[in-house]
Design a protein around this motif. Sequence first.
Motif, PDB file in Angstrom:
ATOM      1  N   GLU A 157       0.823  -1.209   0.000  1.00 41.29           N
ATOM      2  CA  GLU A 157       0.000   0.000   0.000  1.00 41.29           C
ATOM      3  C   GLU A 157       0.860   1.263   0.000  1.00 41.29           C
ATOM      4  OE1 GLU A 157      -2.714  -0.190   3.280  1.00 41.29           O
ATOM      5  OE2 GLU A 157      -4.063  -1.590   2.238  1.00 41.29           O
ATOM      6  N   VAL A 158       0.380   2.252  -0.732  1.00 42.48           N
ATOM      7  CA  VAL A 158       1.013   3.570  -0.775  1.00 42.48           C
ATOM      8  C   VAL A 158      -0.062   4.598  -0.463  1.00 42.48           C
ATOM      9  CG1 VAL A 158       2.187   5.284  -2.206  1.00 42.48           C
ATOM     10  CG2 VAL A 158       2.710   2.853  -2.502  1.00 42.48           C
ATOM     11  N   ALA A 159       0.166   5.401   0.553  1.00 40.01           N
ATOM     12  CA  ALA A 159      -0.796   6.452   0.909  1.00 40.01           C
ATOM     13  C   ALA A 159      -0.522   7.703   0.072  1.00 40.01           C
ATOM     14  CB  ALA A 159      -0.688   6.782   2.393  1.00 40.01           C
ATOM     15  N   PHE A 160      -1.581   8.445  -0.216  1.00 36.31           N
ATOM     16  CA  PHE A 160      -1.407   9.698  -0.956  1.00 36.31           C
ATOM     17  C   PHE A 160      -2.273  10.787  -0.337  1.00 36.31           C
ATOM     18  CE2 PHE A 160      -4.871   7.411  -3.051  1.00 36.31           C
ATOM     19  CZ  PHE A 160      -5.831   8.391  -3.269  1.00 36.31           C
ATOM     20  N   ASN A 161      -1.914  12.019  -0.612  1.00 35.77           N
ATOM     21  CA  ASN A 161      -2.660  13.171  -0.115  1.00 35.77           C
ATOM     22  C   ASN A 161      -3.507  13.764  -1.232  1.00 35.77           C
ATOM     23  OD1 ASN A 161      -1.518  13.151   2.531  1.00 35.77           O
ATOM     24  ND2 ASN A 161       0.342  14.100   1.716  1.00 35.77           N
ATOM     25  N   VAL A 162      -4.629  14.328  -0.845  1.00 34.70           N
ATOM     26  CA  VAL A 162      -5.492  15.025  -1.796  1.00 34.70           C
ATOM     27  C   VAL A 162      -6.251  16.104  -1.034  1.00 34.70           C
ATOM     28  CG1 VAL A 162      -7.396  13.368  -1.499  1.00 34.70           C
ATOM     29  CG2 VAL A 162      -7.255  14.726  -3.597  1.00 34.70           C
ATOM     30  N   ASP A 163      -6.442  17.235  -1.685  1.00 35.90           N
ATOM     31  CA  ASP A 163      -7.174  18.333  -1.062  1.00 35.90           C
ATOM     32  C   ASP A 163      -8.586  17.875  -0.671  1.00 35.90           C
ATOM     33  OD1 ASP A 163      -7.624  21.418  -0.723  1.00 35.90           O
ATOM     34  OD2 ASP A 163      -9.302  20.711  -1.953  1.00 35.90           O
ATOM     35  N   PRO A 164      -9.023  18.150   0.563  1.00 36.84           N
ATOM     36  CA  PRO A 164     -10.330  17.656   1.030  1.00 36.84           C
ATOM     37  C   PRO A 164     -11.505  18.100   0.165  1.00 36.84           C
ATOM     38  CG  PRO A 164      -9.034  18.434   2.890  1.00 36.84           C
ATOM     39  CD  PRO A 164      -8.286  18.826   1.655  1.00 36.84           C
ATOM     40  N   PHE A 165     -11.494  19.338  -0.300  1.00 39.59           N
ATOM     41  CA  PHE A 165     -12.598  19.822  -1.133  1.00 39.59           C
ATOM     42  C   PHE A 165     -12.622  19.094  -2.474  1.00 39.59           C
ATOM     43  CE2 PHE A 165     -14.072  22.795  -4.469  1.00 39.59           C
ATOM     44  CZ  PHE A 165     -15.399  22.877  -4.087  1.00 39.59           C
ATOM     45  N   ARG A 166     -11.459  18.934  -3.082  1.00 41.71           N
ATOM     46  CA  ARG A 166     -11.398  18.225  -4.363  1.00 41.71           C
ATOM     47  C   ARG A 166     -11.787  16.757  -4.188  1.00 41.71           C
ATOM     48  NH1 ARG A 166      -5.793  21.159  -6.238  1.00 41.71           N
ATOM     49  NH2 ARG A 166      -6.745  22.767  -7.567  1.00 41.71           N
ATOM     50  N   LYS A 167     -11.377  16.186  -3.081  1.00 44.60           N
ATOM     51  CA  LYS A 167     -11.766  14.811  -2.776  1.00 44.60           C
ATOM     52  C   LYS A 167     -13.281  14.702  -2.682  1.00 44.60           C
ATOM     53  CE  LYS A 167     -11.261  11.296   0.872  1.00 44.60           C
ATOM     54  NZ  LYS A 167     -10.563  10.972   2.147  1.00 44.60           N
ATOM     55  N   HIS A 168     -13.903  15.637  -1.975  1.00 46.87           N
ATOM     56  CA  HIS A 168     -15.365  15.650  -1.844  1.00 46.87           C
ATOM     57  C   HIS A 168     -16.033  15.723  -3.219  1.00 46.87           C
ATOM     58  CE1 HIS A 168     -19.389  16.900  -0.517  1.00 46.87           C
ATOM     59  NE2 HIS A 168     -19.288  17.893  -1.380  1.00 46.87           N
ATOM     60  N   CYS A 169     -15.526  16.585  -4.074  1.00 46.94           N
ATOM     61  CA  CYS A 169     -16.121  16.744  -5.405  1.00 46.94           C
ATOM     62  C   CYS A 169     -16.011  15.469  -6.229  1.00 46.94           C
ATOM     63  CB  CYS A 169     -15.456  17.907  -6.143  1.00 46.94           C
ATOM     64  SG  CYS A 169     -15.841  19.539  -5.461  1.00 46.94           S
ATOM     65  N   LEU A 170     -14.857  14.810  -6.201  1.00 46.87           N
ATOM     66  CA  LEU A 170     -14.689  13.570  -6.958  1.00 46.87           C
ATOM     67  C   LEU A 170     -15.568  12.450  -6.403  1.00 46.87           C
ATOM     68  CD1 LEU A 170     -10.845  13.327  -7.665  1.00 46.87           C
ATOM     69  CD2 LEU A 170     -12.656  13.696  -9.330  1.00 46.87           C
ATOM     70  N   LEU A 171     -15.586  12.311  -5.091  1.00 45.58           N
ATOM     71  CA  LEU A 171     -16.392  11.245  -4.480  1.00 45.58           C
ATOM     72  C   LEU A 171     -17.872  11.398  -4.811  1.00 45.58           C
ATOM     73  CD1 LEU A 171     -14.762  10.953  -0.928  1.00 45.58           C
ATOM     74  CD2 LEU A 171     -14.733   9.210  -2.723  1.00 45.58           C
ATOM     75  N   ASN A 172     -18.320  12.635  -4.978  1.00 43.04           N
ATOM     76  CA  ASN A 172     -19.737  12.910  -5.221  1.00 43.04           C
ATOM     77  C   ASN A 172     -20.049  13.273  -6.668  1.00 43.04           C
ATOM     78  OD1 ASN A 172     -21.127  12.915  -2.369  1.00 43.04           O
ATOM     79  ND2 ASN A 172     -19.171  13.970  -2.101  1.00 43.04           N
ATOM     80  N   GLY A 173     -19.045  13.215  -7.523  1.00 40.40           N
ATOM     81  CA  GLY A 173     -19.265  13.497  -8.940  1.00 40.40           C
ATOM     82  C   GLY A 173     -19.685  14.924  -9.219  1.00 40.40           C
ATOM     83  N   LEU A 174     -19.066  15.873  -8.520  1.00 38.65           N
ATOM     84  CA  LEU A 174     -19.465  17.273  -8.641  1.00 38.65           C
ATOM     85  C   LEU A 174     -18.435  18.077  -9.423  1.00 38.65           C
ATOM     86  CD1 LEU A 174     -20.617  17.850  -4.946  1.00 38.65           C
ATOM     87  CD2 LEU A 174     -22.093  17.554  -6.952  1.00 38.65           C
ATOM     88  N   ASP A 175     -18.823  18.529 -10.623  1.00 37.01           N
ATOM     89  CA  ASP A 175     -18.010  19.512 -11.334  1.00 37.01           C
ATOM     90  C   ASP A 175     -18.507  20.900 -10.948  1.00 37.01           C
ATOM     91  OD1 ASP A 175     -20.413  19.731 -12.684  1.00 37.01           O
ATOM     92  OD2 ASP A 175     -19.666  18.886 -14.548  1.00 37.01           O
ATOM     93  N   ASP A 176     -18.034  21.948 -11.623  1.00 45.76           N
ATOM     94  CA  ASP A 176     -18.423  23.318 -11.262  1.00 45.76           C
ATOM     95  C   ASP A 176     -19.935  23.522 -11.365  1.00 45.76           C
ATOM     96  OD1 ASP A 176     -15.813  23.903 -10.762  1.00 45.76           O
ATOM     97  OD2 ASP A 176     -15.451  24.976 -12.639  1.00 45.76           O
ATOM     98  N   ILE A 177     -20.536  22.945 -12.397  1.00 45.42           N
ATOM     99  CA  ILE A 177     -21.988  23.086 -12.570  1.00 45.42           C
ATOM    100  C   ILE A 177     -22.720  22.331 -11.470  1.00 45.42           C
ATOM    101  CG2 ILE A 177     -23.948  22.545 -14.078  1.00 45.42           C
ATOM    102  CD1 ILE A 177     -22.072  22.965 -16.447  1.00 45.42           C
ATOM    103  N   GLY A 178     -22.245  21.140 -11.163  1.00 42.61           N
ATOM    104  CA  GLY A 178     -22.864  20.350 -10.099  1.00 42.61           C
ATOM    105  C   GLY A 178     -22.805  21.047  -8.753  1.00 42.61           C
ATOM    106  N   LEU A 179     -21.689  21.709  -8.480  1.00 46.92           N
ATOM    107  CA  LEU A 179     -21.555  22.462  -7.236  1.00 46.92           C
ATOM    108  C   LEU A 179     -22.562  23.598  -7.169  1.00 46.92           C
ATOM    109  CD1 LEU A 179     -17.677  22.616  -6.908  1.00 46.92           C
ATOM    110  CD2 LEU A 179     -19.229  21.584  -5.248  1.00 46.92           C
ATOM    111  N   SER A 180     -22.739  24.279  -8.303  1.00 44.84           N
ATOM    112  CA  SER A 180     -23.709  25.384  -8.354  1.00 44.84           C
ATOM    113  C   SER A 180     -25.128  24.875  -8.148  1.00 44.84           C
ATOM    114  CB  SER A 180     -23.608  26.123  -9.696  1.00 44.84           C
ATOM    115  OG  SER A 180     -22.334  26.709  -9.856  1.00 44.84           O
ATOM    116  N   LEU A 181     -25.452  23.741  -8.754  1.00 43.25           N
ATOM    117  CA  LEU A 181     -26.816  23.205  -8.653  1.00 43.25           C
ATOM    118  C   LEU A 181     -27.150  22.736  -7.242  1.00 43.25           C
ATOM    119  CD1 LEU A 181     -27.117  21.248 -12.024  1.00 43.25           C
ATOM    120  CD2 LEU A 181     -28.200  23.416 -11.406  1.00 43.25           C
ATOM    121  N   GLN A 182     -26.132  22.478  -6.422  1.00 44.24           N
ATOM    122  CA  GLN A 182     -26.396  22.134  -5.029  1.00 44.24           C
ATOM    123  C   GLN A 182     -27.051  23.294  -4.276  1.00 44.24           C
ATOM    124  OE1 GLN A 182     -22.555  20.654  -3.437  1.00 44.24           O
ATOM    125  NE2 GLN A 182     -23.595  18.686  -3.251  1.00 44.24           N
ATOM    126  N   LYS A 183     -26.859  24.488  -4.798  1.00 44.15           N
ATOM    127  CA  LYS A 183     -27.426  25.684  -4.170  1.00 44.15           C
ATOM    128  C   LYS A 183     -28.571  26.251  -5.010  1.00 44.15           C
ATOM    129  CE  LYS A 183     -22.935  26.850  -2.155  1.00 44.15           C
ATOM    130  NZ  LYS A 183     -23.273  26.370  -0.805  1.00 44.15           N
TER     131      LYS A 183
END
Length: 207
Positions: A157-183
């Motif tokens: 196993e190799v651990a890696f770092n990723v920005d928490p916000f970007r991680k959230h977006c990938l896990l939830n399939g959110l691009d810029d439009i998807g983020l806007s539609l959440q609001k």
Amino acid sequence: MEKFTTLTGVAAPMPLINIDTDMIIPKQFLKTIKRTGLGKNLFDEMRFNEDGSENPDFVLNKAAWRKSKILVAGDNFGCGSSREHAPWALLDFGIRCVISTSFADIFYNNCFKNGILPIVLPQEDVDKLMEDAERGANATVTIDLEKQVITGPDGGEVAFNVDPFRKHCLLNGLDDIGLSLQKADKIEDFEKTRETQAPWMVNAKSA
């Protein structure tokens, strides 16, 4: 945008450094504004000879790596001009993750916006994963974004770092439009309030 949770697949070794965006998708294929259809031209000048035939020496033309989902690449991947077509081409081919010691900033940001996970690791970890990738089709790699762990074909196993916000977006399939539609409800409330408070702006827009 498709969610990225876990990814298991064959990793293709591309040890070249400074693979730029023109190598990823040459400029003559930038006329389209569609995100699909560019996979066939990915790494065009390396994949194909001048007569259009496949270059048998290029890794993605070899049987073991034709369906690779992961690239293990050399330093400074995605440098050069800032073309979003580069991640579009990778994604359309089937690549969902690129692993390197470093990425060009604009390419790195564009990957997250298009559902690709770029992973930055120390040279020794990239070297080990490169060795695993060179073993071919039987050496599958699993990437768990939630746990932020890469599991090699031998269970290492190799651990890696990723920005928490970007991680959230990938896990939830959110691009810029998807983020806007959440609001969307807040946007709608704002528009209704604006119509009441400044009706002349609405009328001017309608005219």
